[in-house]
Design a protein around this motif. Sequence first.
Motif, short mmCIF file in Angstrom:
data_model
loop_
_atom_site.label_atom_id
_atom_site.label_comp_id
_atom_site.label_asym_id
_atom_site.label_seq_id
_atom_site.Cartn_x
_atom_site.Cartn_y
_atom_site.Cartn_z
N HIS A 36 0.91 -1.05 0.17
CA HIS A 36 -0.24 -0.08 -0.07
C HIS A 36 0.70 1.16 -0.10
N HIS A 37 1.75 1.51 0.85
CA HIS A 37 2.60 2.44 0.95
C HIS A 37 3.96 2.07 1.82
N VAL A 38 4.98 3.00 1.69
CA VAL A 38 6.24 3.00 2.64
C VAL A 38 6.38 4.46 3.08
N GLU A 39 6.48 4.55 4.55
CA GLU A 39 6.78 5.67 4.91
C GLU A 39 8.10 5.85 5.61
N LEU A 40 8.94 6.76 4.90
CA LEU A 40 10.41 7.13 5.37
C LEU A 40 10.27 8.13 6.30
N TRP A 41 10.93 8.15 7.52
CA TRP A 41 11.05 9.44 8.38
C TRP A 41 12.56 9.84 7.90
N VAL A 42 12.69 11.06 7.78
CA VAL A 42 13.99 11.50 7.10
C VAL A 42 14.33 12.92 8.05
#
Length: 130
Positions: A7-13
Amino acid sequence: MSRGRLHHVELWVPSLARAEVSWGWLLTTLGYAEHQRWSAGVSWILDGAYVVVEQSPAMGAGAHDRLAPGLNHLAFHGGTRAEVDRLAEAASAHGWSLMFADRHPHAGGPDHHAAYLENEDGYEVEVVAS
């Protein structure tokens, strides 16, 4: 949508500005379109799956370490060998450096044509030729 499909990938940057330069270029080059934007993040979508980069105040560390437990890298289909090679050549102008340059484009083995890239925040992507 198909059950089980990503569905999605969330990257904290650590820096949204840097992430927009590197991730924005890479994802739009691969065919993604900007999907959502808010003060702390942005996402890009392709075929219903999206990638989010967010500079969250809830981050527990200031930097990503791909060698620590957790996410090592994301791998994307990159098209033909020529398309992957062009992407690898252009990557340095957009915040990415070529990894394993001495073995490029076969760092994954003699039958695997890919570009392994790392951005200045330590995120690795593998762009694989179809």
